[in-house]
Design a protein around this motif. Sequence first.
Motif, PDB file in Angstrom:
ATOM      1  N   ALA A 193       0.820  -1.218   0.000  1.00 32.96           N
ATOM      2  CA  ALA A 193       0.000   0.000   0.000  1.00 32.96           C
ATOM      3  C   ALA A 193       0.848   1.259   0.000  1.00 32.96           C
ATOM      4  CB  ALA A 193      -0.927   0.012   1.208  1.00 32.96           C
ATOM      5  N   ALA A 194       2.082   1.159   0.457  1.00 33.22           N
ATOM      6  CA  ALA A 194       2.974   2.322   0.530  1.00 33.22           C
ATOM      7  C   ALA A 194       3.780   2.405  -0.763  1.00 33.22           C
ATOM      8  CB  ALA A 194       3.892   2.203   1.740  1.00 33.22           C
ATOM      9  N   ARG A 195       3.179   2.991  -1.769  1.00 35.87           N
ATOM     10  CA  ARG A 195       3.783   2.985  -3.106  1.00 35.87           C
ATOM     11  C   ARG A 195       5.033   3.847  -3.193  1.00 35.87           C
ATOM     12  NH1 ARG A 195      -0.923   5.022  -6.670  1.00 35.87           N
ATOM     13  NH2 ARG A 195      -1.015   6.469  -4.912  1.00 35.87           N
ATOM     14  N   SER A 196       5.153   4.839  -2.314  1.00 38.97           N
ATOM     15  CA  SER A 196       6.297   5.755  -2.391  1.00 38.97           C
ATOM     16  C   SER A 196       7.556   5.195  -1.752  1.00 38.97           C
ATOM     17  CB  SER A 196       5.941   7.087  -1.716  1.00 38.97           C
ATOM     18  OG  SER A 196       4.835   7.677  -2.346  1.00 38.97           O
ATOM     19  N   GLY A 197       7.435   4.045  -1.096  1.00 42.61           N
ATOM     20  CA  GLY A 197       8.590   3.466  -0.420  1.00 42.61           C
ATOM     21  C   GLY A 197       8.219   3.010   0.973  1.00 42.61           C
ATOM     22  N   PRO A 198       9.182   2.588   1.774  1.00 38.39           N
ATOM     23  CA  PRO A 198       8.897   2.087   3.119  1.00 38.39           C
ATOM     24  C   PRO A 198       8.125   3.100   3.959  1.00 38.39           C
ATOM     25  CG  PRO A 198      11.178   1.644   2.520  1.00 38.39           C
ATOM     26  CD  PRO A 198      10.628   2.544   1.452  1.00 38.39           C
ATOM     27  N   VAL A 199       7.203   2.591   4.769  1.00 41.38           N
ATOM     28  CA  VAL A 199       6.422   3.461   5.645  1.00 41.38           C
ATOM     29  C   VAL A 199       7.342   4.046   6.701  1.00 41.38           C
ATOM     30  CG1 VAL A 199       4.450   3.587   7.215  1.00 41.38           C
ATOM     31  CG2 VAL A 199       4.396   2.010   5.268  1.00 41.38           C
ATOM     32  N   ASP A 200       7.258   5.344   6.882  1.00 43.22           N
ATOM     33  CA  ASP A 200       8.025   6.020   7.921  1.00 43.22           C
ATOM     34  C   ASP A 200       7.751   5.354   9.270  1.00 43.22           C
ATOM     35  OD1 ASP A 200       7.586   8.435  10.109  1.00 43.22           O
ATOM     36  OD2 ASP A 200       9.429   8.629   8.945  1.00 43.22           O
ATOM     37  N   SER A 201       8.801   5.147  10.073  1.00 39.34           N
ATOM     38  CA  SER A 201       8.653   4.407  11.328  1.00 39.34           C
ATOM     39  C   SER A 201       7.682   5.088  12.283  1.00 39.34           C
ATOM     40  CB  SER A 201      10.011   4.219  12.006  1.00 39.34           C
ATOM     41  OG  SER A 201      10.613   5.474  12.283  1.00 39.34           O
ATOM     42  N   ALA A 202       7.698   6.414  12.312  1.00 38.52           N
ATOM     43  CA  ALA A 202       6.779   7.134  13.195  1.00 38.52           C
ATOM     44  C   ALA A 202       5.340   6.947  12.733  1.00 38.52           C
ATOM     45  CB  ALA A 202       7.135   8.617  13.234  1.00 38.52           C
ATOM     46  N   ARG A 203       5.133   6.964  11.414  1.00 35.39           N
ATOM     47  CA  ARG A 203       3.781   6.769  10.887  1.00 35.39           C
ATOM     48  C   ARG A 203       3.320   5.333  11.145  1.00 35.39           C
ATOM     49  NH1 ARG A 203       0.509   9.776   8.038  1.00 35.39           N
ATOM     50  NH2 ARG A 203      -1.214   8.814   6.911  1.00 35.39           N
ATOM     51  N   ASP A 256       4.231   3.373  13.635  1.00 38.24           N
ATOM     52  CA  ASP A 256       3.886   3.263  15.054  1.00 38.24           C
ATOM     53  C   ASP A 256       2.513   3.875  15.327  1.00 38.24           C
ATOM     54  OD1 ASP A 256       6.179   1.937  15.733  1.00 38.24           O
ATOM     55  OD2 ASP A 256       7.264   3.728  16.390  1.00 38.24           O
ATOM     56  N   TRP A 257       2.237   5.006  14.666  1.00 36.94           N
ATOM     57  CA  TRP A 257       0.926   5.648  14.824  1.00 36.94           C
ATOM     58  C   TRP A 257      -0.193   4.743  14.315  1.00 36.94           C
ATOM     59  CZ3 TRP A 257      -1.973   7.898  10.533  1.00 36.94           C
ATOM     60  CH2 TRP A 257      -3.142   8.548  10.947  1.00 36.94           C
ATOM     61  N   LEU A 267      -0.172   1.438  13.941  1.00 36.37           N
ATOM     62  CA  LEU A 267      -0.320   0.246  14.778  1.00 36.37           C
ATOM     63  C   LEU A 267      -0.862   0.609  16.153  1.00 36.37           C
ATOM     64  CD1 LEU A 267       2.878  -1.764  13.768  1.00 36.37           C
ATOM     65  CD2 LEU A 267       0.540  -2.005  12.920  1.00 36.37           C
ATOM     66  N   GLY A 268      -0.690   1.852  16.566  1.00 31.36           N
ATOM     67  CA  GLY A 268      -1.341   2.317  17.790  1.00 31.36           C
ATOM     68  C   GLY A 268      -2.843   2.415  17.622  1.00 31.36           C
ATOM     69  N   LEU A 269      -3.283   2.782  16.410  1.00 28.85           N
ATOM     70  CA  LEU A 269      -4.716   2.820  16.122  1.00 28.85           C
ATOM     71  C   LEU A 269      -5.311   1.418  16.106  1.00 28.85           C
ATOM     72  CD1 LEU A 269      -4.851   5.384  13.149  1.00 28.85           C
ATOM     73  CD2 LEU A 269      -5.580   5.787  15.504  1.00 28.85           C
ATOM     74  N   PHE A 270      -4.541   0.466  15.584  1.00 27.96           N
ATOM     75  CA  PHE A 270      -5.033  -0.898  15.386  1.00 27.96           C
ATOM     76  C   PHE A 270      -4.030  -1.897  15.982  1.00 27.96           C
ATOM     77  CE2 PHE A 270      -6.413   1.571  11.561  1.00 27.96           C
ATOM     78  CZ  PHE A 270      -7.756   1.678  11.908  1.00 27.96           C
ATOM     79  N   PRO A 271      -4.003  -2.038  17.317  1.00 28.47           N
ATOM     80  CA  PRO A 271      -2.980  -2.877  17.968  1.00 28.47           C
ATOM     81  C   PRO A 271      -2.991  -4.331  17.510  1.00 28.47           C
ATOM     82  CG  PRO A 271      -4.125  -1.491  19.578  1.00 28.47           C
ATOM     83  CD  PRO A 271      -4.875  -1.357  18.298  1.00 28.47           C
ATOM     84  N   ALA A 272      -4.144  -4.848  17.100  1.00 22.40           N
ATOM     85  CA  ALA A 272      -4.207  -6.252  16.672  1.00 22.40           C
ATOM     86  C   ALA A 272      -3.278  -6.509  15.490  1.00 22.40           C
ATOM     87  CB  ALA A 272      -5.640  -6.630  16.312  1.00 22.40           C
ATOM     88  N   LEU A 273      -3.080  -5.516  14.646  1.00 21.60           N
ATOM     89  CA  LEU A 273      -2.231  -5.714  13.471  1.00 21.60           C
ATOM     90  C   LEU A 273      -0.788  -5.955  13.870  1.00 21.60           C
ATOM     91  CD1 LEU A 273      -3.646  -3.024  11.011  1.00 21.60           C
ATOM     92  CD2 LEU A 273      -4.373  -5.404  11.362  1.00 21.60           C
TER      93      LEU A 273
END
Length: 241
Positions: free
Chosen positions: A104-114, A116-117, A119-125
């Motif tokens: 889903a992250a077409r521009s490259g690796p997901v920023d680590s801070a993003r 964490d944010w 996975l904070g919204l959806f801890p099950a993931l």
Amino acid sequence: MAEPLLHLSGVHTHIGPYHILHGVDFAAPAGQLTMLLGRNGAGKTTTLRTIMGLWQASSGTIRFDGNDITKNGTPDIACAGIGYVPESMGIFAGLTVRENIVLAARSGPVDSARLDWMLGLFPALRRFWNLPAGNLSGGQKQMLAIARAIAEPRRLLLIDEPTKGLAPVMVRSMIEAFKALKEAGETILLVEQNFHAASVLGDTVIVMDDGRVVHSGIMSELVADKNLQRRLLGLSLDTHQ
């Protein structure tokens, strides 16, 4: 009220011989969660798909951030900053949760801070990070579908019935996640059949019937007016707590 990020004006949509949308007009303000409500078959999903370019508007205008996107293709609309979560969720069941996010992250690796944010919204993931997405529950798959949509920053999220068929505990988790998205300043157009969720989350509301907008306004005003609820939706929000 904030200036609209999204504005539909006189939008008609035909699917084959069927005339589904009949001159749809509404605006979705930036930084707010706009609820799109209506009975089954009212045209809500068709509206989202038309905005996203999956079905082309027959006439009328769709403007996003001041630009006419009516005739744009879906890839161009996505690149403009609109994320879409269909009712079917659209996840890759044979890939892991992590792989779904990476794709889903077409521009490259997901920023680590993003990340964490998210996975904070959806801890099950986080718990199922390296497991196939097909092993997730229905609610967890919905969480993954939304996480995919926000893997990169988006200007607007279109989300179709995220609580449909979910157990009450999962609905509560989804409501909390949407509250956090609102606090983060996300602009969301949300189709929802759970009227309690709608009443808690919505800033503004659009009600559709038979392919037309029959009401638009402030969500809290609709919540306070039981007669209007019954007239527009055939029920009272009080019966859907």
